[in-house]
Design a protein around this motif. Sequence first.
Motif, PDB file in Angstrom:
ATOM      1  N   TRP A  68       0.803  -1.164  -0.202  1.00  0.00           N
ATOM      2  CA  TRP A  68       0.233   0.113  -0.063  1.00  0.00           C
ATOM      3  C   TRP A  68       0.844   1.220   0.110  1.00  0.00           C
ATOM      4  CZ3 TRP A  68       0.469  -3.451   4.022  1.00  0.00           C
ATOM      5  CH2 TRP A  68       0.973  -3.007   5.090  1.00  0.00           C
ATOM      6  N   GLU A  69       1.968   1.196   0.028  1.00  0.00           N
ATOM      7  CA  GLU A  69       3.063   2.222   0.300  1.00  0.00           C
ATOM      8  C   GLU A  69       3.507   2.697  -1.112  1.00  0.00           C
ATOM      9  OE1 GLU A  69       4.716   2.152   4.845  1.00  0.00           O
ATOM     10  OE2 GLU A  69       6.135   1.331   3.220  1.00  0.00           O
ATOM     11  N   ARG A  70       3.266   1.673  -2.044  1.00  0.00           N
ATOM     12  CA  ARG A  70       3.725   2.126  -3.596  1.00  0.00           C
ATOM     13  C   ARG A  70       2.794   1.472  -4.551  1.00  0.00           C
ATOM     14  NH1 ARG A  70       6.464  -1.714  -0.770  1.00  0.00           N
ATOM     15  NH2 ARG A  70       6.306  -3.794  -1.589  1.00  0.00           N
ATOM     16  N   GLY A  71       1.606   2.475  -4.459  1.00  0.00           N
ATOM     17  CA  GLY A  71       0.534   1.984  -5.343  1.00  0.00           C
ATOM     18  C   GLY A  71       0.879   1.887  -6.745  1.00  0.00           C
ATOM     19  N   SER A  72       1.418   3.027  -7.224  1.00  0.00           N
ATOM     20  CA  SER A  72       1.654   2.934  -8.516  1.00  0.00           C
ATOM     21  C   SER A  72       2.569   1.732  -9.273  1.00  0.00           C
ATOM     22  CB  SER A  72       2.527   4.283  -8.960  1.00  0.00           C
ATOM     23  OG  SER A  72       1.688   5.311  -8.863  1.00  0.00           O
ATOM     24  N   ASN A  73       3.533   1.356  -8.447  1.00  0.00           N
ATOM     25  CA  ASN A  73       4.405   0.268  -8.638  1.00  0.00           C
ATOM     26  C   ASN A  73       3.478  -0.848  -8.724  1.00  0.00           C
ATOM     27  OD1 ASN A  73       6.111  -2.130  -7.061  1.00  0.00           O
ATOM     28  ND2 ASN A  73       7.135  -1.309  -9.013  1.00  0.00           N
TER      29      ASN A  73
ATOM     30  N   CYS B 240      -4.778   8.708 -12.597  1.00  0.00           N
ATOM     31  CA  CYS B 240      -3.602   9.660 -11.901  1.00  0.00           C
ATOM     32  C   CYS B 240      -2.901  10.706 -12.913  1.00  0.00           C
ATOM     33  CB  CYS B 240      -2.753   8.488 -11.244  1.00  0.00           C
ATOM     34  SG  CYS B 240      -1.523   7.591 -12.201  1.00  0.00           S
ATOM     35  N   LEU B 241      -2.991  10.299 -14.004  1.00  0.00           N
ATOM     36  CA  LEU B 241      -2.409  11.243 -15.196  1.00  0.00           C
ATOM     37  C   LEU B 241      -3.270  11.944 -15.915  1.00  0.00           C
ATOM     38  CD1 LEU B 241       0.313   8.890 -16.658  1.00  0.00           C
ATOM     39  CD2 LEU B 241       0.634  10.442 -14.804  1.00  0.00           C
ATOM     40  N   GLY B 242      -4.662  12.157 -15.428  1.00  0.00           N
ATOM     41  CA  GLY B 242      -5.982  12.947 -15.951  1.00  0.00           C
ATOM     42  C   GLY B 242      -6.075  12.223 -17.194  1.00  0.00           C
ATOM     43  N   TYR B 243      -6.222  10.785 -16.925  1.00  0.00           N
ATOM     44  CA  TYR B 243      -6.672  10.104 -18.049  1.00  0.00           C
ATOM     45  C   TYR B 243      -5.898  10.257 -19.327  1.00  0.00           C
ATOM     46  CZ  TYR B 243     -10.354   9.000 -15.090  1.00  0.00           C
ATOM     47  OH  TYR B 243     -11.162   8.776 -13.745  1.00  0.00           O
ATOM     48  N   LYS B 244      -4.679  10.463 -19.284  1.00  0.00           N
ATOM     49  CA  LYS B 244      -3.575  10.273 -20.413  1.00  0.00           C
ATOM     50  C   LYS B 244      -2.763   9.148 -20.296  1.00  0.00           C
ATOM     51  CE  LYS B 244      -3.435  15.457 -20.656  1.00  0.00           C
ATOM     52  NZ  LYS B 244      -2.786  16.516 -20.472  1.00  0.00           N
TER      53      LYS B 244
END
Length: 77
Positions: A13-18, A57-61
């Motif tokens: 949970w500390e590295r969600g993007s990964n 997280c990138l604004g749908y890009k």
Amino acid sequence: ETKVYFAHPYSSWERGSNERANGLLRRLISKGKRIDGYQEDDIFFATEWANNLPRKCLGYKSPNEYFDEYLDRIYAA
């Protein structure tokens, strides 16, 4: 003034993007299978697919779109 972030082992949970990126790749490469069993074209397809998938997280890009826009801003300065 560099910020450093530390994630504890076994604390996903500390590295969600990964973890999200790992989950995306697991759609194409099964957990427990050796990656050397895949052809280079298979790995290229997986990375291209993941890097062209839009992210909230990138604004749908997609990461590729976001990176290209960032480079454009750098070169415009």
